[in-house]
Design a protein around this motif. Structure first.
Motif, PDB file in Angstrom:
ATOM      1  N   VAL A   1      93.369 -13.891   3.350  1.00  0.00           N
ATOM      2  CA  VAL A   1      92.154 -14.493   3.887  1.00  0.00           C
ATOM      3  C   VAL A   1      91.149 -14.562   2.740  1.00  0.00           C
ATOM      4  CG1 VAL A   1      90.250 -14.261   5.519  1.00  0.00           C
ATOM      5  CG2 VAL A   1      92.567 -13.619   6.208  1.00  0.00           C
ATOM      6  N   VAL A   2      90.657 -15.754   2.449  1.00  0.00           N
ATOM      7  CA  VAL A   2      89.731 -15.928   1.336  1.00  0.00           C
ATOM      8  C   VAL A   2      88.484 -15.078   1.552  1.00  0.00           C
ATOM      9  CG1 VAL A   2      88.159 -17.590   0.253  1.00  0.00           C
ATOM     10  CG2 VAL A   2      90.546 -18.211   0.660  1.00  0.00           C
ATOM     11  N   SER A   3      88.102 -14.331   0.544  1.00  0.00           N
ATOM     12  CA  SER A   3      86.923 -13.477   0.627  1.00  0.00           C
ATOM     13  C   SER A   3      85.655 -14.296   0.451  1.00  0.00           C
ATOM     14  CB  SER A   3      86.968 -12.384  -0.440  1.00  0.00           C
ATOM     15  OG  SER A   3      85.751 -11.643  -0.437  1.00  0.00           O
ATOM     16  N   LEU A   4      84.677 -14.053   1.333  1.00  0.00           N
ATOM     17  CA  LEU A   4      83.367 -14.673   1.186  1.00  0.00           C
ATOM     18  C   LEU A   4      82.347 -13.708   0.596  1.00  0.00           C
ATOM     19  CD1 LEU A   4      82.861 -16.943   4.336  1.00  0.00           C
ATOM     20  CD2 LEU A   4      83.881 -17.473   2.111  1.00  0.00           C
TER      21      LEU A   4
ATOM     22  N   ASN B   1      85.914 -20.048   7.749  1.00  0.00           N
ATOM     23  CA  ASN B   1      86.738 -19.578   6.643  1.00  0.00           C
ATOM     24  C   ASN B   1      88.006 -18.908   7.158  1.00  0.00           C
ATOM     25  OD1 ASN B   1      87.250 -18.734   3.774  1.00  0.00           O
ATOM     26  ND2 ASN B   1      86.965 -16.709   4.671  1.00  0.00           N
ATOM     27  N   TYR B   2      87.870 -18.094   8.199  1.00  0.00           N
ATOM     28  CA  TYR B   2      89.049 -17.423   8.764  1.00  0.00           C
ATOM     29  C   TYR B   2      90.021 -18.447   9.333  1.00  0.00           C
ATOM     30  CZ  TYR B   2      91.906 -14.076  11.283  1.00  0.00           C
ATOM     31  OH  TYR B   2      92.960 -13.332  11.734  1.00  0.00           O
ATOM     32  N   LEU B   3      89.494 -19.476  10.004  1.00  0.00           N
ATOM     33  CA  LEU B   3      90.360 -20.534  10.527  1.00  0.00           C
ATOM     34  C   LEU B   3      91.113 -21.234   9.395  1.00  0.00           C
ATOM     35  CD1 LEU B   3      89.546 -23.086  13.301  1.00  0.00           C
ATOM     36  CD2 LEU B   3      90.374 -23.917  11.113  1.00  0.00           C
TER      37      LEU B   3
ATOM     38  N   TYR C   1      83.897 -23.096   0.402  1.00  0.00           N
ATOM     39  CA  TYR C   1      82.938 -22.002   0.474  1.00  0.00           C
ATOM     40  C   TYR C   1      82.766 -21.322  -0.890  1.00  0.00           C
ATOM     41  CZ  TYR C   1      84.927 -22.783   5.092  1.00  0.00           C
ATOM     42  OH  TYR C   1      85.430 -23.374   6.226  1.00  0.00           O
ATOM     43  N   GLU C   2      83.840 -21.248  -1.632  1.00  0.00           N
ATOM     44  CA  GLU C   2      83.806 -20.554  -2.921  1.00  0.00           C
ATOM     45  C   GLU C   2      83.115 -21.387  -3.997  1.00  0.00           C
ATOM     46  OE1 GLU C   2      87.821 -18.130  -3.233  1.00  0.00           O
ATOM     47  OE2 GLU C   2      88.158 -20.114  -2.354  1.00  0.00           O
TER      48      GLU C   2
ATOM     49  N   ILE D   1      83.649 -13.809  -5.166  1.00  0.00           N
ATOM     50  CA  ILE D   1      83.693 -15.212  -5.581  1.00  0.00           C
ATOM     51  C   ILE D   1      83.326 -15.336  -7.061  1.00  0.00           C
ATOM     52  CG2 ILE D   1      82.587 -17.466  -5.285  1.00  0.00           C
ATOM     53  CD1 ILE D   1      82.320 -16.787  -2.296  1.00  0.00           C
ATOM     54  N   ALA D   2      82.251 -14.669  -7.474  1.00  0.00           N
ATOM     55  CA  ALA D   2      81.828 -14.725  -8.877  1.00  0.00           C
ATOM     56  C   ALA D   2      82.911 -14.164  -9.791  1.00  0.00           C
ATOM     57  CB  ALA D   2      80.516 -13.964  -9.066  1.00  0.00           C
TER      58      ALA D   2
END
Length: 258
Positions: A51-54, A191-193, A73-74, A59-60
């Motif tokens: 799951v992509v981290s927000l 993002n979770y979707l 989002y990233e 991100i940085a």
């Protein structure tokens, strides 16, 4: 949008920007173009089952120090960090992708920046037919040429904007949005979707897009499409070729076995 490990000089070095960086229109246009041409749109983490981290710091770290890219989002989140560092006001907006056969929720993120009295749509993470430079929200119903692409913003009586792109000689709807401001946390469900739902394209297949001054390279699954000054070339890749293209063309190291 703040991350404790973000600093403007590192960001400018990552995107290869050597000009003056101040809160003006010229800087806004130049930074978006430079980031778009150096940071790829990619979903390698989703393809690895993550799951992509927000988390802004993650991100940085991922983009600035690991040399990775990301999805909307990233890459738009990183751009917002740069805007904040420069003192350029901005807001996030939630956009509804419009190219699917069925109506979809507002799962896309874009950024509206305010500079020198104008509001600009900035988007570095829409993939194949994303805009290539900021678009002035006052310029509605006007054909906007960006390199070999043409875009148009329309606006309805409710104040909702629709972004269109000229594709194969026809206008194709890309996404709609309004100016209701969104908080960063508002994108957590979307993002979770996009990271987990079997209907999400990012779950279904590898997606990598790298824009360049004369077009873009698009990797969709094992199909590489290269668009150069409106000329299109397609090539189906073997697993070995796929890994080589990721590494040498997109400058990405696969996080899973191809």
């Amino acid at each position: 949008m703040h991350a404790s490990n973000f600093d403007l000089p590192t960001y400018l070095q990552r995107i290869g920007y050597t000009g003056h960086a101040i809160a003006d229109t010229a800087t806004l246009l130049a930074l978006m173009r430079q980031q778009l041409f150096t940071v790829p749109f990619e979903n390698l983490d989703v393809q690895a089952g993550k799951v992509v981290s927000l988390a802004p710091e993650e991100i940085a770290e991922k983009i600035l120090r690991q040399g990775r890219g990301g999805y909307c989002y990233e890459v738009n989140g990183l751009f917002a960090m740069a805007l904040q560092a420069l003192g350029i006001p901005y807001q996030f907006v939630a956009a509804r992708p419009m190219f699917y056969p069925a109506r979809r929720p507002r799962t896309h993120m874009a950024v509206i920046a305010e500079v020198e009295g104008r509001h600009w749509l900035c988007d570095l993470g829409f993939g194949s037919y994303g805009i290539r430079a900021p678009m002035d929200l006052e310029m509605v119903d006007v054909n906007i040429a960006q390199d070999s692409d043409t875009f148009q913003l329309t606006r309805d009586e409710r104040g909702e904007y629709l972004l269109k792109a000229r594709v194969d000689g026809e206008w194709a709807n890309q996404y709609s949005f309004d100016l209701s401001p969104q908080e960063w946390i508002d994108f957590v469900p979307a993002n979770y979707l996009n990271s987990t739902h079997p209907d999400a394209i990012f779950v279904q297949k590898l997606v990598v897009v790298q824009h360049h001054s004369s077009g873009r390279s698009i990797l969709l699954g094992d199909m590489l499409k290269t668009i150069t000054d409106s000329r299109i070339e397609k090539k189906q890749l073997s697993p070995t070729e796929l890994s080589e293209v990721l590494l040498h063309q997109f400058r990405l190291t696969p996080v899973i076995e191809m």
